[in-house]
Write a protein that holds these residues in place. Structure first.
Motif, PDB file in Angstrom:
ATOM      1  N   SER A   1       0.862  -1.150  -0.159  1.00 19.90           N
ATOM      2  CA  SER A   1      -0.009  -0.040  -0.049  1.00 19.90           C
ATOM      3  C   SER A   1       0.766   1.122   0.085  1.00 19.90           C
ATOM      4  O   SER A   1       1.901   1.337   0.530  1.00 19.90           O
ATOM      5  CB  SER A   1      -0.849  -0.083   1.381  1.00 19.90           C
ATOM      6  OG  SER A   1      -1.804   1.150   1.447  1.00 19.90           O
ATOM      7  N   VAL A   2       0.702   2.241  -0.859  1.00 20.41           N
ATOM      8  CA  VAL A   2       1.185   3.321  -1.022  1.00 20.41           C
ATOM      9  C   VAL A   2       0.232   4.624  -0.969  1.00 20.41           C
ATOM     10  O   VAL A   2      -0.595   4.440  -1.804  1.00 20.41           O
ATOM     11  CB  VAL A   2       2.258   3.588  -2.241  1.00 20.41           C
ATOM     12  CG1 VAL A   2       2.704   4.942  -2.250  1.00 20.41           C
ATOM     13  CG2 VAL A   2       3.046   2.340  -2.194  1.00 20.41           C
ATOM     14  N   ILE A   3       0.416   5.713  -0.131  1.00 23.54           N
ATOM     15  CA  ILE A   3      -0.720   6.616  -0.113  1.00 23.54           C
ATOM     16  C   ILE A   3       0.131   7.941  -0.209  1.00 23.54           C
ATOM     17  O   ILE A   3       1.082   8.214   0.197  1.00 23.54           O
ATOM     18  CB  ILE A   3      -1.407   6.832   1.247  1.00 23.54           C
ATOM     19  CG1 ILE A   3      -2.191   5.568   1.802  1.00 23.54           C
ATOM     20  CG2 ILE A   3      -2.309   8.161   1.493  1.00 23.54           C
ATOM     21  CD1 ILE A   3      -2.670   5.620   3.119  1.00 23.54           C
ATOM     22  N   SER A   4      -0.526   8.722  -1.315  1.00 26.20           N
ATOM     23  CA  SER A   4       0.215   9.790  -1.924  1.00 26.20           C
ATOM     24  C   SER A   4      -0.824  11.011  -1.906  1.00 26.20           C
ATOM     25  O   SER A   4      -1.684  10.975  -2.323  1.00 26.20           O
ATOM     26  CB  SER A   4       0.833   9.761  -3.046  1.00 26.20           C
ATOM     27  OG  SER A   4       1.511  10.889  -3.519  1.00 26.20           O
ATOM     28  N   THR A   5      -0.264  12.341  -1.428  1.00 22.91           N
ATOM     29  CA  THR A   5      -1.248  13.458  -1.526  1.00 22.91           C
ATOM     30  C   THR A   5      -0.442  14.596  -2.461  1.00 22.91           C
ATOM     31  O   THR A   5       0.860  14.520  -2.175  1.00 22.91           O
ATOM     32  CB  THR A   5      -1.596  14.082   0.027  1.00 22.91           C
ATOM     33  OG1 THR A   5      -2.134  12.946   0.529  1.00 22.91           O
ATOM     34  CG2 THR A   5      -2.448  15.254  -0.056  1.00 22.91           C
ATOM     35  N   ALA A   6      -1.021  15.074  -3.438  1.00 20.63           N
ATOM     36  CA  ALA A   6      -0.553  16.109  -4.103  1.00 20.63           C
ATOM     37  C   ALA A   6      -1.508  17.367  -4.106  1.00 20.63           C
ATOM     38  O   ALA A   6      -2.807  17.223  -4.031  1.00 20.63           O
ATOM     39  CB  ALA A   6      -0.332  15.596  -5.521  1.00 20.63           C
ATOM     40  N   PHE A   7      -0.896  18.555  -4.793  1.00 19.81           N
ATOM     41  CA  PHE A   7      -1.694  19.835  -4.830  1.00 19.81           C
ATOM     42  C   PHE A   7      -1.385  20.498  -6.184  1.00 19.81           C
ATOM     43  O   PHE A   7      -0.395  20.119  -6.787  1.00 19.81           O
ATOM     44  CB  PHE A   7      -1.277  20.910  -3.649  1.00 19.81           C
ATOM     45  CG  PHE A   7      -1.222  20.330  -2.259  1.00 19.81           C
ATOM     46  CD1 PHE A   7      -2.515  20.596  -1.453  1.00 19.81           C
ATOM     47  CD2 PHE A   7      -0.356  19.668  -1.661  1.00 19.81           C
ATOM     48  CE1 PHE A   7      -2.374  20.546  -0.076  1.00 19.81           C
ATOM     49  CE2 PHE A   7      -0.276  18.987  -0.278  1.00 19.81           C
ATOM     50  CZ  PHE A   7      -1.422  19.746   0.273  1.00 19.81           C
ATOM     51  N   ALA A   8      -2.513  20.851  -7.005  1.00 18.91           N
ATOM     52  CA  ALA A   8      -2.381  21.507  -8.204  1.00 18.91           C
ATOM     53  C   ALA A   8      -3.485  22.498  -8.363  1.00 18.91           C
ATOM     54  O   ALA A   8      -4.347  22.614  -7.408  1.00 18.91           O
ATOM     55  CB  ALA A   8      -2.531  20.240  -9.286  1.00 18.91           C
ATOM     56  N   ASP A   9      -3.314  23.306  -9.644  1.00 18.92           N
ATOM     57  CA  ASP A   9      -4.364  24.066  -9.772  1.00 18.92           C
ATOM     58  C   ASP A   9      -5.582  23.621 -10.157  1.00 18.92           C
ATOM     59  O   ASP A   9      -6.843  24.429 -10.221  1.00 18.92           O
ATOM     60  CB  ASP A   9      -3.928  25.002 -11.025  1.00 18.92           C
ATOM     61  CG  ASP A   9      -2.489  25.988 -10.624  1.00 18.92           C
ATOM     62  OD1 ASP A   9      -2.367  25.987  -9.554  1.00 18.92           O
ATOM     63  OD2 ASP A   9      -1.870  26.095 -11.458  1.00 18.92           O
ATOM     64  N   THR A  10      -5.925  22.355 -10.582  1.00 13.92           N
ATOM     65  CA  THR A  10      -7.250  21.731 -10.831  1.00 13.92           C
ATOM     66  C   THR A  10      -7.275  20.389 -10.021  1.00 13.92           C
ATOM     67  O   THR A  10      -6.370  19.882  -9.665  1.00 13.92           O
ATOM     68  CB  THR A  10      -7.206  21.343 -12.204  1.00 13.92           C
ATOM     69  OG1 THR A  10      -6.583  20.494 -12.800  1.00 13.92           O
ATOM     70  CG2 THR A  10      -7.361  22.677 -12.906  1.00 13.92           C
TER      71      THR A  10
END
Length: 391
Positions: A26-35
């Protein structure tokens, strides 16, 4: 586009390769972007890179995605979208040339049941409804036709061999209401399942989720419905005070409870009940009210000037039914106030109310003109605070 991401690794356990299928990682990733769609895409790419690095896959191995779950986390303080992607991965030995391909691939050259996707921004106009179903159907049809044409040209197929069935949307939706009309804008990723033409819109069996044309593997979570502009119900209270007038003029003050019903955030009706009392202004223009009150009731219609969900201006016209009341000596006991006889009469009132216009608690300031032509030396304009609960 730059994005920040963090990764939480769970259950990272080495497995010896054998014919037994190992447990996924299991891999959990969080990201931020303009949409929103870009944030989810970046989070997935980060999770894939980290899983490949942690598992140490080489040239003879490949990374296999077992499942993926996207969670849209809304916007941050700087108006960027946040998305969290949870993935499960396996490290599988690459298939050699001598190994036979699975029967499903040999028997299904059209890859029926596969998930395809297309990104874009689409807009449609329709009659207003609670969730804009008609507009959404138009947009999904247009996106599906664009994706199907792309697939047919790329794979050399005809529309007699392949069709697409809608399987959800992920992205932003904007609802713009104009009375009974709606303009819906959908900006994001549209998902479709590959089906045989005769199975389109008839096969309700859930399909597997293999890799799509955009590399997205999971269905988007249903979008939250937009603001309900079809019907608003209001409960309100207004203190309609007439505290100042010209010297020796008659002034009426009231306090009113009421209910309202508004359609399409434009046309409304309301009814109220409360009480009213008369007063006389002294030499300084301050109104002194008499102690006696009499009941009033009113019904009316109105119009909201601004079609938005922040601030609006409500114009109302009510017919006011005043309960019988009369006095031969209206005298509040103020200097330069001439006592006089007074009798309550039915009348029309017009009001202008500048108020907030959100679901829940709203505040406003209401100006009211009491249109009575049977009273001399009469100050018809009054004002007061307006408090409302809107559902």
């Amino acid at each position: 586009m730059r994005a920040t991401a963090f990764v939480l690794m769970l259950a990272m356990t080495p497995w010896a390769w054998s014919e037994t299928r190992p447990e996924p990682v299991s891999v959990i990733s969080t990201a931020f972007a303009d949409t929103q769609s870009a944030a989810c895409r970046l989070a997935f790419e980060q999770a894939e890179d980290d899983a490949r690095a942690q598992l140490g896959t080489g040239d003879t191995d490949r990374l296999e995605l077992v499942s993926r779950t996207d969670e849209r986390l809304g916007t941050t303080e700087d108006e960027r979208f946040e998305c969290q992607v949870e993935t499960f991965w396996l490290e599988r030995q690459a298939l050699t040339a001598e190994q036979p391909q699975p029967d499903s691939i040999r028997e299904d050259p059209l890859r029926l049941g596969g998930l395809e996707s297309i990104e874009g921004r689409y807009q449609a106009d329709c009659r207003a409804s609670r969730r804009g179903e008609a507009c959404r159907e138009q947009i999904e049809t247009e996106a599906g036709e664009a994706l199907l044409n792309r697939l047919l040209q790329r794979e050399g197929l005809s529309d007699d061999e392949l069709a697409l069935e809608s399987d959800g949307f992920e992205g932003s939706q904007t609802f713009d209401y104009d009375q009974s009309d709606l303009t819906l804008t959908m900006d994001g990723t549209f998902y479709f399942i590959r089906v045989a033409p005769e199975q389109q819109d008839t096969d309700s069996t859930p399909a597997p989720e293999p890799t799509g044309t955009q590399g997205e593997l999971t269905r988007a979570k249903p979008a939250k419905p937009g603001p309900m502009d079809n019907l608003d119900v209001t409960l309100f209270y207004v203190w309609d005070g007439n505290d100042s007038a010209s010297e020796d003029e008659l002034a009426l003050s009231a306090r009113r409870w009421g209910v309202g019903l508004w359609v399409d955030n434009r046309i409304g009706v309301s009814a109220f009940w409360g009480d009213e009392r008369a007063g006389i202004a002294d030499s300084r223009g301050n109104v002194h009210n008499a102690g006696d009150r009499y009941d009033i009731r009113g019904v009316g219609i109105g119009y909201r000037v601004f079609d938005n969900r922040s601030v609006t201006l409500e114009n109302m016209l009510h017919y006011v039914d005043a309960q019988p009341y009369s006095t031969a000596n209206l005298d509040p006991g103020c200097a330069a106030c001439t006592s006089r006889s007074y009798e309550a009469e039915d009348y029309f009132q017009a009001s202008v109310n500048l108020k907030t216009n959100n679901e829940g608690l709203n505040l406003g300031w209401m100006l009211t003109w009491k249109l009575r032509d049977d009273v001399t030396q009469f100050d018809s304009l009054s004002g007061g605070w307006y408090v409302e609960l809107q559902f």
